[in-house]
Motif scaffolding. Sequence first.
Motif, PDB file in Angstrom:
ATOM      1  N   GLU A 188       0.830  -1.218   0.000  1.00 41.04           N
ATOM      2  CA  GLU A 188       0.000   0.000   0.000  1.00 41.04           C
ATOM      3  C   GLU A 188       0.861   1.262   0.000  1.00 41.04           C
ATOM      4  O   GLU A 188       0.505   2.255  -0.620  1.00 41.04           O
ATOM      5  CB  GLU A 188      -0.965   0.000   1.188  1.00 41.04           C
ATOM      6  N   SER A 189       2.015   1.219   0.674  1.00 38.92           N
ATOM      7  CA  SER A 189       2.878   2.406   0.701  1.00 38.92           C
ATOM      8  C   SER A 189       3.580   2.617  -0.639  1.00 38.92           C
ATOM      9  O   SER A 189       3.988   3.740  -0.962  1.00 38.92           O
ATOM     10  CB  SER A 189       3.909   2.303   1.827  1.00 38.92           C
ATOM     11  N   LEU A 190       3.702   1.551  -1.446  1.00 38.45           N
ATOM     12  CA  LEU A 190       4.385   1.641  -2.738  1.00 38.45           C
ATOM     13  C   LEU A 190       3.430   1.833  -3.918  1.00 38.45           C
ATOM     14  O   LEU A 190       3.847   2.235  -4.990  1.00 38.45           O
ATOM     15  CB  LEU A 190       5.209   0.368  -2.979  1.00 38.45           C
ATOM     16  N   ARG A 191       2.165   1.511  -3.721  1.00 37.33           N
ATOM     17  CA  ARG A 191       1.197   1.443  -4.824  1.00 37.33           C
ATOM     18  C   ARG A 191       1.215   2.683  -5.725  1.00 37.33           C
ATOM     19  O   ARG A 191       1.170   2.576  -6.948  1.00 37.33           O
ATOM     20  CB  ARG A 191      -0.203   1.202  -4.289  1.00 37.33           C
ATOM     21  N   ASP A 192       1.269   3.877  -5.165  1.00 42.33           N
ATOM     22  CA  ASP A 192       1.224   5.099  -5.963  1.00 42.33           C
ATOM     23  C   ASP A 192       2.597   5.533  -6.466  1.00 42.33           C
ATOM     24  O   ASP A 192       2.695   6.493  -7.235  1.00 42.33           O
ATOM     25  CB  ASP A 192       0.597   6.243  -5.153  1.00 42.33           C
ATOM     26  N   LEU A 193       3.629   4.829  -6.057  1.00 41.80           N
ATOM     27  CA  LEU A 193       5.000   5.224  -6.419  1.00 41.80           C
ATOM     28  C   LEU A 193       5.609   4.360  -7.516  1.00 41.80           C
ATOM     29  O   LEU A 193       6.683   4.657  -8.015  1.00 41.80           O
ATOM     30  CB  LEU A 193       5.901   5.176  -5.188  1.00 41.80           C
ATOM     31  N   VAL A 194       4.925   3.253  -7.859  1.00 39.81           N
ATOM     32  CA  VAL A 194       5.470   2.332  -8.856  1.00 39.81           C
ATOM     33  C   VAL A 194       4.442   2.085  -9.960  1.00 39.81           C
ATOM     34  O   VAL A 194       3.262   2.362  -9.794  1.00 39.81           O
ATOM     35  CB  VAL A 194       5.881   0.989  -8.221  1.00 39.81           C
ATOM     36  N   THR A 195       4.939   1.580 -11.071  1.00 43.34           N
ATOM     37  CA  THR A 195       4.084   1.240 -12.210  1.00 43.34           C
ATOM     38  C   THR A 195       4.646   0.011 -12.888  1.00 43.34           C
ATOM     39  O   THR A 195       5.761  -0.404 -12.589  1.00 43.34           O
ATOM     40  CB  THR A 195       3.968   2.420 -13.193  1.00 43.34           C
ATOM     41  N   VAL A 196       3.869  -0.577 -13.802  1.00 39.38           N
ATOM     42  CA  VAL A 196       4.352  -1.719 -14.586  1.00 39.38           C
ATOM     43  C   VAL A 196       4.258  -1.396 -16.068  1.00 39.38           C
ATOM     44  O   VAL A 196       3.560  -0.518 -16.476  1.00 39.38           O
ATOM     45  CB  VAL A 196       3.563  -3.010 -14.288  1.00 39.38           C
TER      46      VAL A 196
END
Length: 196
Positions: A188-196
């Motif tokens: 949840e802490s990474l969800r908005d900071l990463v993409t695929v």
Amino acid sequence: MDAQTVPRSRRRLVIGAAVVLVVVVAAVTIAIGIVRTGAESAVDTVPEVVSETVAPASVYVHVSGEVRVPGLYRLDQDARVVDAVAAAGGFSEKASRDGVNLARPVSDGEQLLIPAEGDERTDAGTSAAPEGDGRVNLNTADVAALDTLPRVGPAIAQRIIDWRDQNGRFTSVDDLMAVPGIGEKMLESLRDLVTV
């Protein structure tokens, strides 16, 4: 015995033989019919094999810099940098072949810049810079780029890359849950900071 008794016995014997012959012929006819019907229905019930060609998923990669034919190329989803360079006609004479990680998987929409010999090492094969929107691409990031994320150190960053190498591209940010050491809170802490 009387003369009339003998012809009756023969008559009964002839009639009995005729009845047996009719029954045998009927049984043989029925057996042949069953065999034919069984063979025909077996042929009729065999399902048709339909051969469908499923096109593999694809990605679009813009290959630029020191290649023979720079441009936009459509590659298989599991393509690597070496495939993108080959699609672009291979390296030019000026290309810095050591500046590229040929084994790295490419991602859809990626621009792959092949540096010239003597240029600053951009390592076109390991996109250390975040995506244009500031998010880190899980499919292209190296350890240094992943290490910039909160709560992700070099060990977790290496586990993310190891998982990617073993299982292929991340198809969703939720795939991070399969990486050892990443739980729901960290995801949840990474969800908005990463993409695929």
